[in-house]
Design a protein around this motif. Structure first.
Motif, PDB file in Angstrom:
ATOM      1  N   ALA A 136     -17.897  65.017  86.660  1.00 54.24           N
ATOM      2  CA  ALA A 136     -18.367  66.044  85.734  1.00 54.24           C
ATOM      3  C   ALA A 136     -17.225  66.697  84.964  1.00 54.24           C
ATOM      4  O   ALA A 136     -17.441  67.266  83.883  1.00 54.24           O
ATOM      5  CB  ALA A 136     -19.152  67.102  86.511  1.00 54.24           C
ATOM      6  N   ASP A 137     -16.013  66.612  85.504  1.00 54.46           N
ATOM      7  CA  ASP A 137     -14.884  67.325  84.908  1.00 54.46           C
ATOM      8  C   ASP A 137     -14.394  66.730  83.590  1.00 54.46           C
ATOM      9  O   ASP A 137     -13.460  67.269  82.990  1.00 54.46           O
ATOM     10  CB  ASP A 137     -13.727  67.386  85.907  1.00 54.46           C
ATOM     11  CG  ASP A 137     -14.048  68.254  87.108  1.00 54.46           C
ATOM     12  OD1 ASP A 137     -15.164  68.822  87.159  1.00 54.46           O
ATOM     13  OD2 ASP A 137     -13.193  68.369  88.014  1.00 54.46           O
ATOM     14  N   VAL A 138     -14.990  65.630  83.129  1.00 54.63           N
ATOM     15  CA  VAL A 138     -14.605  65.103  81.814  1.00 54.63           C
ATOM     16  C   VAL A 138     -15.209  65.926  80.685  1.00 54.63           C
ATOM     17  O   VAL A 138     -14.832  65.761  79.520  1.00 54.63           O
ATOM     18  CB  VAL A 138     -15.029  63.625  81.631  1.00 54.63           C
ATOM     19  CG1 VAL A 138     -14.464  62.757  82.737  1.00 54.63           C
ATOM     20  CG2 VAL A 138     -16.545  63.478  81.548  1.00 54.63           C
ATOM     21  N   TRP A 139     -16.152  66.838  80.995  1.00 57.07           N
ATOM     22  CA  TRP A 139     -16.942  67.508  79.976  1.00 57.07           C
ATOM     23  C   TRP A 139     -16.442  68.911  79.623  1.00 57.07           C
ATOM     24  O   TRP A 139     -17.203  69.719  79.076  1.00 57.07           O
ATOM     25  CB  TRP A 139     -18.394  67.602  80.433  1.00 57.07           C
ATOM     26  CG  TRP A 139     -19.123  66.311  80.561  1.00 57.07           C
ATOM     27  CD1 TRP A 139     -19.643  65.753  81.706  1.00 57.07           C
ATOM     28  CD2 TRP A 139     -19.463  65.391  79.512  1.00 57.07           C
ATOM     29  NE1 TRP A 139     -20.274  64.567  81.436  1.00 57.07           N
ATOM     30  CE2 TRP A 139     -20.178  64.313  80.097  1.00 57.07           C
ATOM     31  CE3 TRP A 139     -19.223  65.379  78.124  1.00 57.07           C
ATOM     32  CZ2 TRP A 139     -20.661  63.235  79.351  1.00 57.07           C
ATOM     33  CZ3 TRP A 139     -19.697  64.295  77.389  1.00 57.07           C
ATOM     34  CH2 TRP A 139     -20.408  63.248  77.993  1.00 57.07           C
ATOM     35  N   GLY A 140     -15.192  69.220  79.917  1.00 56.69           N
ATOM     36  CA  GLY A 140     -14.696  70.582  79.690  1.00 56.69           C
ATOM     37  C   GLY A 140     -14.901  71.098  78.278  1.00 56.69           C
ATOM     38  O   GLY A 140     -15.313  72.249  78.072  1.00 56.69           O
ATOM     39  N   TYR A 141     -14.598  70.278  77.276  1.00 60.28           N
ATOM     40  CA  TYR A 141     -14.758  70.722  75.878  1.00 60.28           C
ATOM     41  C   TYR A 141     -16.227  70.967  75.540  1.00 60.28           C
ATOM     42  O   TYR A 141     -16.570  71.915  74.829  1.00 60.28           O
ATOM     43  CB  TYR A 141     -14.203  69.669  74.922  1.00 60.28           C
ATOM     44  CG  TYR A 141     -12.709  69.527  74.940  1.00 60.28           C
ATOM     45  CD1 TYR A 141     -11.869  70.620  74.710  1.00 60.28           C
ATOM     46  CD2 TYR A 141     -12.119  68.285  75.181  1.00 60.28           C
ATOM     47  CE1 TYR A 141     -10.486  70.481  74.727  1.00 60.28           C
ATOM     48  CE2 TYR A 141     -10.734  68.143  75.199  1.00 60.28           C
ATOM     49  CZ  TYR A 141      -9.922  69.230  74.970  1.00 60.28           C
ATOM     50  OH  TYR A 141      -8.565  69.088  74.982  1.00 60.28           O
ATOM     51  N   GLN A 142     -17.102  70.117  76.047  1.00 57.57           N
ATOM     52  CA  GLN A 142     -18.524  70.247  75.728  1.00 57.57           C
ATOM     53  C   GLN A 142     -19.137  71.448  76.465  1.00 57.57           C
ATOM     54  O   GLN A 142     -19.911  72.206  75.861  1.00 57.57           O
ATOM     55  CB  GLN A 142     -19.257  68.957  76.101  1.00 57.57           C
ATOM     56  CG  GLN A 142     -18.986  67.799  75.160  1.00 57.57           C
ATOM     57  CD  GLN A 142     -17.548  67.287  75.201  1.00 57.57           C
ATOM     58  OE1 GLN A 142     -16.993  67.071  76.282  1.00 57.57           O
ATOM     59  NE2 GLN A 142     -16.939  67.105  74.040  1.00 57.57           N
ATOM     60  N   VAL A 143     -18.769  71.652  77.710  1.00 58.49           N
ATOM     61  CA  VAL A 143     -19.303  72.782  78.464  1.00 58.49           C
ATOM     62  C   VAL A 143     -18.899  74.096  77.809  1.00 58.49           C
ATOM     63  O   VAL A 143     -19.724  75.009  77.645  1.00 58.49           O
ATOM     64  CB  VAL A 143     -18.835  72.732  79.928  1.00 58.49           C
ATOM     65  CG1 VAL A 143     -19.176  74.033  80.660  1.00 58.49           C
ATOM     66  CG2 VAL A 143     -19.470  71.554  80.655  1.00 58.49           C
TER      67      VAL A 143
END
Length: 283
Positions: A73-80
């Protein structure tokens, strides 16, 4: 002599400029995973025969982000960080990935899709917009076929629906190799089985060698709105394969992500997020 020297200098200046431009191409680099914002809630959900890590951020219409193979899940930092401003954002680690546990069952897209359906039930979410990258996009398409009642929209980036949609030299690509290494480092930090990455990678590659295997008839039955995105420099999935998918999924929209590769959500987060928002509003 002065003219010759000047000409030589101009030539080498041009070569250096071209080299610098080449080095600066964002699609040829794997940016670092950005830090994740503080979660509103997080935990380990009991789904099927595993414990599945999830985290939630923000409030509003729900949107579920599903990562690609080997990742978390940590690939989504920019989207979150962007979507949590006006949405209830849910991320999770697929079975055997990141912090989630796994069972003795072999990896398979139908199984992982059923995990996410169970997670939505656990969180009491009736419908979500699903944004999936790579394996996450495949899970999104699988869910659109088998559990359409759970979805308002699917945005699938760099997904494939047959094994021949993956380029034969994908794992030889420099950027893709860097991702496999980076995913391994993250796995060793996050996983409940930190020493098992080599075996995990072998099992995942076995799945990729045989799945998915959907037909045009399968895809033709999809009723959920689907947006298919592919980077114009994707090193893993063929653009022609994505174009074929767009023809076979009724009403789907094809988006080509400019100057981006398989890792577009990291290379161009602003453009990536805008693509998602356009898809959600039907643009």
């Amino acid at each position: 002599m002065r003219r010759v020297a000047a000409g030589i200098l101009l030539f080498f200046s041009a070569v250096l400029m071209a080299a610098n431009v080449h080095c600066a191409e964002r699609w040829a680099k794997l940016p670092a995973f950005p830090p994740m914002p503080p979660a509103t809630t997080s935990g380990m959900a009991p789904v099927n025969d595993i414990k599945m890590y999830y985290a939630e951020y923000g409030e509003g219409e729900p949107i579920l982000f599903i990562h690609g193979g080997l990742g978390s899940a940590d690939v989504w930092g920019y989207q979150v960080a962007d979507f949590a401003k006006d949405h209830r954002v849910i991320v999770a680690d697929s079975r055997g990935h990141g912090r989630s546990t796994r069972s003795e069952q072999p990896f398979g897209y139908d199984l992982m899709t059923s995990d996410y359906v169970a997670l939505l039930d656990y969180l009491k979410l009736d419908k979500v917009t699903l944004v999936g990258w790579s394996d996450g996009g495949i899970i999104g398409i699988d869910m659109a076929m088998k559990n359409p009642e759970k979805l308002t929209h699917v945005v699938a980036q760099a997904a494939n629906v047959t094994t021949d949609g993956v380029k034969s030299d994908a794992t030889d690509n420099k950027t893709f190799k860097e991702y496999i290494e980076a995913a391994g480092e993250a796995y060793r930090k996050l996983s409940p089985t930190p020493n098992g990455y080599s075996a995990f990678l072998k099992q995942m590659m076995a799945m990729w060698g045989s799945q998915p295997a959907w037909t045009a008839d399968d895809l033709g039955k999809i009723k959920v709105p689907v947006t298919l995105a592919i980077g114009d420099h994707d090193e893993a999935v063929g653009r022609d394969h994505t174009e074929m998918m767009a023809k076979q999924i009724p009403g789907s929209k094809l988006v080509i992500l400019k100057d981006a590769s398989h890792f577009a959500m990291l290379q161009d987060p602003e453009g990536y997020n805008a693509m998602i928002r356009d898809a959600m509003t039907g643009k």
